[in-house]
Design an enzyme around this catalytic site. Sequence first.
Site, short mmCIF file in Angstrom:
data_model
loop_
_atom_site.label_atom_id
_atom_site.label_comp_id
_atom_site.label_asym_id
_atom_site.label_seq_id
_atom_site.Cartn_x
_atom_site.Cartn_y
_atom_site.Cartn_z
CG ASP A 75 9.30 -33.25 -13.60
OD1 ASP A 75 9.86 -33.79 -14.28
OD2 ASP A 75 8.21 -33.91 -13.11
CE LYS A 118 3.94 -32.31 -18.18
NZ LYS A 118 3.40 -33.47 -17.60
CG ASP A 175 7.12 -38.77 -16.60
OD1 ASP A 175 7.74 -37.95 -15.58
OD2 ASP A 175 6.06 -38.27 -17.32
CD1 TRP A 208 2.39 -29.95 -12.69
CD2 TRP A 208 1.13 -31.77 -12.50
NE1 TRP A 208 1.93 -30.41 -13.92
CE2 TRP A 208 1.23 -31.48 -13.74
CE3 TRP A 208 0.49 -33.11 -12.10
CZ2 TRP A 208 0.52 -32.23 -14.68
CZ3 TRP A 208 -0.11 -33.67 -13.05
CH2 TRP A 208 -0.04 -33.40 -14.32
CG HIS A 216 7.81 -30.94 -15.96
ND1 HIS A 216 6.85 -30.45 -14.95
CD2 HIS A 216 7.29 -32.27 -16.17
CE1 HIS A 216 6.03 -31.64 -14.63
NE2 HIS A 216 6.56 -32.57 -15.52
CD GLU A 250 6.09 -31.20 -11.02
OE1 GLU A 250 5.08 -31.58 -10.11
OE2 GLU A 250 6.53 -32.04 -11.49
CG ASP A 288 6.88 -34.77 -18.78
OD1 ASP A 288 7.84 -35.48 -18.14
OD2 ASP A 288 5.91 -34.76 -18.14
CG HIS A 332 9.12 -34.00 -9.21
ND1 HIS A 332 7.82 -33.90 -9.63
CD2 HIS A 332 9.20 -34.24 -7.80
CE1 HIS A 332 7.09 -34.17 -8.40
NE2 HIS A 332 7.78 -34.01 -7.55
CG ASP A 375 7.34 -37.32 -11.26
OD1 ASP A 375 6.94 -38.44 -11.56
OD2 ASP A 375 6.81 -36.08 -11.87
C1 LIG Z 1 2.56 -37.88 -10.82
C2 LIG Z 1 3.16 -36.45 -10.61
O1 LIG Z 1 2.55 -35.68 -9.57
C3 LIG Z 1 3.39 -36.10 -11.78
O2 LIG Z 1 4.24 -36.71 -12.40
C4 LIG Z 1 3.67 -34.64 -11.62
O3 LIG Z 1 4.83 -34.43 -10.69
C5 LIG Z 1 4.40 -34.21 -13.13
O4 LIG Z 1 5.48 -34.17 -13.39
C6 LIG Z 1 3.45 -34.13 -14.16
O5 LIG Z 1 4.21 -34.21 -15.47
MN MN Z 2 6.94 -34.05 -11.58
#
Ligand SMILES: C[C@H](O)[C@H](O)[C@@H](O)C(=O)CO
Ligand code: MN
Length: 417
Positions: free
Chosen positions: A258, A227, A295, A186, A261, A225, A293, A285, A325
């Site tokens: 993810d 986004k 998290d 990513w 994303h 990955e 996003d 993820h 993630d």
């Molecule tokens: C830290 C990770 O690699 C990161 O979260 C990545 O996977 C991602 O999702 C970035 O938005």
């Molecule tokens: Mn991710």
Amino acid sequence: MKTELVTKAYEVAKERYAAIGVDTEKVLEQMQNFHLSMHCWQADDVAGFENQGGSLTGGIQVNGNYPGKARNIDELRTDILYAKSLIPGTHRLNLHEIYGDFGGKYVDRDQCEVEHFQSWIDWGKENNTLLDFNSTSFSHAKSGDLSLANPDKGIRDFWIEHSKRCRAISEAIGKAQGDPCIMNTWVHDGSKDLTVNRLMYRELLKDSLDQIFAQKYDNMKDCVESKVFGIGLESYTVGSNDFYTAYAAKNNMMITLDTGHFHPTESVADKVSAMLLFVPELMLHVSRPVRWDSDHVTIMDDPTMDLFSEIVRAGALDRVHYGLDYFDGTLNRIGAYVIGSRAAQKCMLRALLEPLATLRKYELEDKKFQRLALLEECKNMPWNAVYDEFCVRNNVPVGEEYLAAVEKYEAEVTSKR
Ligand SMILES: C[C@H](O)[C@H](O)[C@@H](O)C(=O)CO
Ligand SMILES: [Mn+2]
């Protein structure tokens, strides 16, 4: 909790599920073979051990300053093992390159070697934990807005070299553990404001990836990955979903989905059956986006339940890898691992307990009422008694009992940091 109570409830659940054609013993076996790839970066807010004192960059952000985060490799390992002791089953660990064992020295990203991960390989063996890997393009002086898509050849070559080295490290990990190490690529590359060079950056990214993936390996697998946007990079992402879907399909590679994303109303669950017709496998993820996003810690919410249901319905249990993630620094970080991991397991459990044969029969017979009714009733079935039994069989706390275990560790370990 009294084990007899759990067993009693499970016996009732077993009968209830048998009545709708579901074998809970088979499902419990499947759950035992369902391995998450826990992300190492929840333990320390994505800091790593590179020892260069920079801040988190690359369009991602951690909020919160809850006390007790892991400050070094030993603390991180201890925290992860403790979290794992509260999660039923056996699980992998997903490392980022910046979590290498650099021995207190600064090792630049284009200099990383297998030796920096030897102690992780040994730790994995000692602790029955298979490892996965990620290259790290963020939090570095050369990260900027563009890494693999940078028009500056020097910077681009630096990140190409980093990625090649990460693949070689992943290969060595995979070989040592006798199981493929999955390496995720990513990169945050994008633009805060309007760009008139969308094509050029994507050409550069494609060329970089072609160079990185030219070498074929037997003990590692690559995934890419996408986004939708990064913080400070809102107008354009080079590695968009369309870009990577096409790239992975053309090169027969794994895609990383993810769950944070995509556009907020986009169904990630719906992508499973579409993508699996064109790519060999998927990496997940699992996260929880809140408006963006952000998290947040994974919970048992509708999008996550839908996602796991679609994997089961597609018969794709073995074609998906289950990474987590999220990174939240506002709460107990070990607790965050346990909540998110257990939530993902519960979503999978519910998906496996679905009376799919009956539902499909109804659908083919055009019995729309019956299909919808049974789907609704599944929500009321005693799936939680099956999860409790899963915990008992794995010798981990049942239900809310793990709160006390997390609090004890906080009192005895993390609060003293
Ligand atoms: C830290 C990770 O690699 C990161 O979260 C990545 O996977 C991602 O999702 C970035 O938005
Ligand atoms: Mn991710």
